[in-house]
Design an enzyme around this catalytic site. Structure first.
Site, PDB file in Angstrom:
ATOM      1  N   CYS A 172      -1.953   9.088   2.733  1.00 45.44           N
ATOM      2  CA  CYS A 172      -1.635   8.564   1.393  1.00 45.44           C
ATOM      3  C   CYS A 172      -2.773   8.803   0.412  1.00 45.44           C
ATOM      4  O   CYS A 172      -2.551   9.014  -0.771  1.00 45.44           O
ATOM      5  CB  CYS A 172      -1.268   7.088   1.461  1.00 45.44           C
ATOM      6  SG  CYS A 172      -2.498   6.098   2.308  1.00 45.44           S
ATOM      7  N   GLU A 229       0.896  -1.164   0.000  1.00 53.61           N
ATOM      8  CA  GLU A 229       0.000   0.000   0.000  1.00 53.61           C
ATOM      9  C   GLU A 229       0.929   1.207   0.000  1.00 53.61           C
ATOM     10  O   GLU A 229       1.479   1.582   1.031  1.00 53.61           O
ATOM     11  CB  GLU A 229      -0.896  -0.081   1.243  1.00 53.61           C
ATOM     12  CG  GLU A 229      -2.161   0.721   1.100  1.00 53.61           C
ATOM     13  CD  GLU A 229      -1.928   2.162   1.455  1.00 53.61           C
ATOM     14  OE1 GLU A 229      -1.618   2.951   0.525  1.00 53.61           O
ATOM     15  OE2 GLU A 229      -2.038   2.518   2.623  1.00 53.61           O
TER      16      GLU A 229
HETATM   17  P1  NAD Z   1      10.544   6.946   3.883  1.00 53.16           P
HETATM   18  O1  NAD Z   1      10.293   6.390   2.544  1.00 53.16           O
HETATM   19  O2  NAD Z   1      11.946   7.085   4.375  1.00 53.16           O
HETATM   20  O3  NAD Z   1       9.778   6.075   5.006  1.00 53.16           O
HETATM   21  C1  NAD Z   1       8.408   5.728   4.900  1.00 53.16           C
HETATM   22  C2  NAD Z   1       8.143   4.601   5.920  1.00 53.16           C
HETATM   23  O4  NAD Z   1       8.825   3.422   5.499  1.00 53.16           O
HETATM   24  C3  NAD Z   1       8.671   4.897   7.326  1.00 53.16           C
HETATM   25  O5  NAD Z   1       7.737   4.412   8.281  1.00 53.16           O
HETATM   26  C4  NAD Z   1       9.989   4.128   7.421  1.00 53.16           C
HETATM   27  O6  NAD Z   1      10.285   3.677   8.729  1.00 53.16           O
HETATM   28  C5  NAD Z   1       9.722   2.960   6.518  1.00 53.16           C
HETATM   29  N1  NAD Z   1      10.929   2.496   5.847  1.00 53.16           N
HETATM   30  C6  NAD Z   1      11.857   3.247   5.213  1.00 53.16           C
HETATM   31  N2  NAD Z   1      12.815   2.468   4.679  1.00 53.16           N
HETATM   32  C7  NAD Z   1      12.476   1.185   4.985  1.00 53.16           C
HETATM   33  C8  NAD Z   1      13.062  -0.088   4.698  1.00 53.16           C
HETATM   34  N3  NAD Z   1      14.168  -0.211   3.949  1.00 53.16           N
HETATM   35  N4  NAD Z   1      12.446  -1.197   5.183  1.00 53.16           N
HETATM   36  C9  NAD Z   1      11.311  -1.105   5.914  1.00 53.16           C
HETATM   37  N5  NAD Z   1      10.704   0.067   6.190  1.00 53.16           N
HETATM   38  C10 NAD Z   1      11.273   1.201   5.738  1.00 53.16           C
HETATM   39  O7  NAD Z   1       9.837   8.341   3.919  1.00 53.16           O
HETATM   40  P2  NAD Z   1       9.491   9.354   5.070  1.00 53.16           P
HETATM   41  O8  NAD Z   1      10.251  10.611   4.853  1.00 53.16           O
HETATM   42  O9  NAD Z   1       9.511   8.743   6.432  1.00 53.16           O
HETATM   43  O10 NAD Z   1       7.973   9.548   4.674  1.00 53.16           O
HETATM   44  C11 NAD Z   1       7.618  10.280   3.543  1.00 53.16           C
HETATM   45  C12 NAD Z   1       7.150   9.438   2.404  1.00 53.16           C
HETATM   46  O11 NAD Z   1       6.657   8.188   2.865  1.00 53.16           O
HETATM   47  C13 NAD Z   1       5.976  10.131   1.762  1.00 53.16           C
HETATM   48  O12 NAD Z   1       6.391  10.773   0.586  1.00 53.16           O
HETATM   49  C14 NAD Z   1       4.962   9.058   1.498  1.00 53.16           C
HETATM   50  O13 NAD Z   1       4.992   8.673   0.144  1.00 53.16           O
HETATM   51  C15 NAD Z   1       5.421   7.879   2.266  1.00 53.16           C
HETATM   52  N6  NAD Z   1       4.469   7.449   3.292  1.00 53.16           N
HETATM   53  C16 NAD Z   1       3.354   6.839   2.862  1.00 53.16           C
HETATM   54  C17 NAD Z   1       2.430   6.408   3.779  1.00 53.16           C
HETATM   55  C18 NAD Z   1       1.176   5.727   3.333  1.00 53.16           C
HETATM   56  O14 NAD Z   1       0.225   5.702   4.086  1.00 53.16           O
HETATM   57  N7  NAD Z   1       1.153   5.129   2.145  1.00 53.16           N
HETATM   58  C19 NAD Z   1       2.642   6.623   5.130  1.00 53.16           C
HETATM   59  C20 NAD Z   1       3.829   7.263   5.539  1.00 53.16           C
HETATM   60  C21 NAD Z   1       4.741   7.656   4.595  1.00 53.16           C
END
Ligand code: NAD
Length: 480
Positions: A282, A248
């Site tokens: 999202c 998702e």
């Molecule tokens: P990010 O991509 O660094 O992290 C997003 C999430 O993924 C965080 O909870 C992080 O702990 C987790 N994550 C990151 N790298 C991972 C890995 N290698 N393995 C497992 N989990 C991992 O981004 P961010 O700066 O924390 O958040 C911003 C972006 O994340 C946004 O642009 C948005 O697209 C996305 N996001 C989406 C949702 C959603 O509901 N779809 C929720 C939160 C963040």
């Protein structure tokens, strides 16, 4: 919070002797606490505990599983207020929103508890007399779940409740940004009397956890909610071991206001959805396409609504929008606005950081932003609304479909044929017309294109956690 948020593995709360990191308060107050990091040995133990517990949990009657899950839902409702307060401290959203999230999460548990009792298989008529053919649905196995920080409880609960309702066990990596409310969610399952190992909670270095847990032989499926780039990596790790994945991921949701729309209703919903949770949703609308006949009225209304929002710490009475989750989001908002205005976009409201402490950003409305601006191409995940005018619905649909994402889409029209056209032609996993009608426990939630695959919620959300087993039996003596 004085104690570091613990891990929960094989029925034990663990924290001592392990590294931990700070949990910042996004409002700029002193740190909310610390979070314990799992070691590689902890991750192995969690995956093994989930695998050991799977046999008993998947074979427990669906009725008994459902009784335990409903008890967890009741505990969550009873504890909604203290859990919401933890969430405000670590995530920043207004208290009423946090409370609503926790109560809504209990509903998700009830739905999964009940739906797990209805995972029917089927009897298939055989070609020979005396042959019984059965297709039944079995829990796929232990799941590795990865949930994000924007809705700490309601995102984690979709993974936990869905997996458990279907008879799977789970190791869930909850967000290091918001661990305390997730710990209390898991505590509700533990206190409800779930056998040890059915739910396991870990935190740590996200990449290290996913790289270790996903290939682990004890894990049979992954479920991730987060950004597209991380989803791609985790999906590839799962595919390399032929493990099922529900992804998702992000979106960039269009919001189309047709010529015949109720513009006041459209403005009210647009402002409510765009600025809720500071735009870190999202499925939030993030590109607004408005018919030219209603454009000025819509822009004026959205600007007025944006300016009326009270920004502040989520505990303050009257606050309707809290901070962004982390300084990365603040930097991203500044970059989106600078790039859009450089390319000719007009700032109609907000556009700047609010105050000097905490990650606050003003509710922002921009017009005349060209399609090649970063804001129109990348998911903003923040409180910025770019509004464009259109003259033909076909061109608005074309713009809506132009990106590689397809999570949610919203539209306003009074014409049923137009609604049907939008529903057919928009490339989006969820379409909501004239109201906000997505994300209930009983409806499928998920995207298409790069927004991911698989659903959470609805019967589809339960199907994600089961596999089909076919058995054919020739009855003894029946063929003679
Ligand atoms: P990010 O991509 O660094 O992290 C997003 C999430 O993924 C965080 O909870 C992080 O702990 C987790 N994550 C990151 N790298 C991972 C890995 N290698 N393995 C497992 N989990 C991992 O981004 P961010 O700066 O924390 O958040 C911003 C972006 O994340 C946004 O642009 C948005 O697209 C996305 N996001 C989406 C949702 C959603 O509901 N779809 C929720 C939160 C963040």
């Amino acid at each position: 919070m004085t104690q570091a948020a613990p891990l929960y593995i094989a029925g034990e709360w663990l924290q001592s002797g392990r590294d931990s990191s700070a949990v910042p308060d996004p409002s700029g107050l002193p740190d909310a606490g610390r979070v314990t990091h799992a070691t590689l040995a902890d991750l192995d133990r969690a995956a093994e505990a989930a695998a050991d517990a799977f046999r008993g949990w998947s074979r427990m009657s669906a009725y008994d599983r459902s009784t335990l899950l409903r008890r967890a839902a009741d505990l969550l409702r009873d504890r909604a207020d203290p859990i919401a307060r933890l969430m405000v401290r670590e995530q920043g959203k207004p208290l009423a929103e946090a409370r609503g999230e926790v109560i809504g999460a209990a509903d998700h548990i009830d739905w999964a508890a009940e739906e797990g009792r209805r995972l029917y298989g089927r009897m298939i008529p055989a070609r020979m007399p005396g042959v019984l053919q059965i297709a039944r649905k079995e829990a796929i196995g232990p799941v590795a779940g990865f949930s994000p920080w924007n809705f700490p409880v309601s995102q984690a609960v979709r993974k936990i409740a869905g997996a458990l309702g279907a008879g799977c066990t789970i190791v869930v990596k909850c967000p290091e940004e918001t661990p305390y409310s997730c710990v209390e969610l898991v505590r509700c399952f533990a206190d409800a009397g779930l056998p040890a190992g059915v739910v396991n909670l870990v935190f740590g270095q996200p990449a290290q956890i996913s790289e270790h847990l996903i290939p682990h032989p004890g894990i049979r499926m992954i479920s991730f909610t987060g950004s597209v780039p991380v989803g791609r990596q985790l999906g590839a790790l799962a595919a390399a071991r032929v493990k099922r994945a529900t992804l998702e991921l992000g979106g960039h949701s269009p919001f189309i206001v047709c010529e015949d729309a109720d513009v006041e209703a459209a403005i009210k919903l647009a402002a409510g959805l765009k600025f809720r949770n500071a735009g870190q949703v999202c499925a939030a609308p993030s590109r607004f396409y408005v018919h030219e006949a209603l454009y000025d009225a819509f822009v004026d209304g959205l600007v007025t609504a944006a300016k009326a929002i009270k920004i502040g710490n989520g505990f303050e009475p009257g606050v309707t929008m809290g901070p962004l989750a982390n300084p990365r989001r603040l930097t991203a908002m500044e970059r989106f606005v600078a790039d859009a205005t450089l390319r000719g976009g007009k700032l109609r409201a907000g556009g700047r950081r609010h105050g000097s402490a905490g990650n606050f950003f003003e509710p922002t409305v921009l017009t005349d932003v060209p399609d090649d601006a970063a804001l129109m191409l990348e998911e903003p995940f923040g409180p910025i609304a770019p509004v464009s005018a259109f003259s033909s619905l076909d061109s608005a649909i074309q713009q809506a479909n132009a990106l590689p994402f397809g999570l949610a889409a919203f539209a306003f029209t009074r014409n049923f044929a137009t609604a049907e056209k939008l529903s057919t032609e928009l490339e989006s996993g969820m379409i909501s017309i004239n109201h906000f009608g997505i994300a209930a426990p009983e409806t499928p939630f998920g995207g298409m294109k790069e927004s991911g695959y698989g659903s959470e919620g609805g019967t589809e959300g339960m199907e994600a956690f089961v596999t089909t087993k076919f058995t054919s039996v020739l009855g003894l003596g029946a063929a003679s």
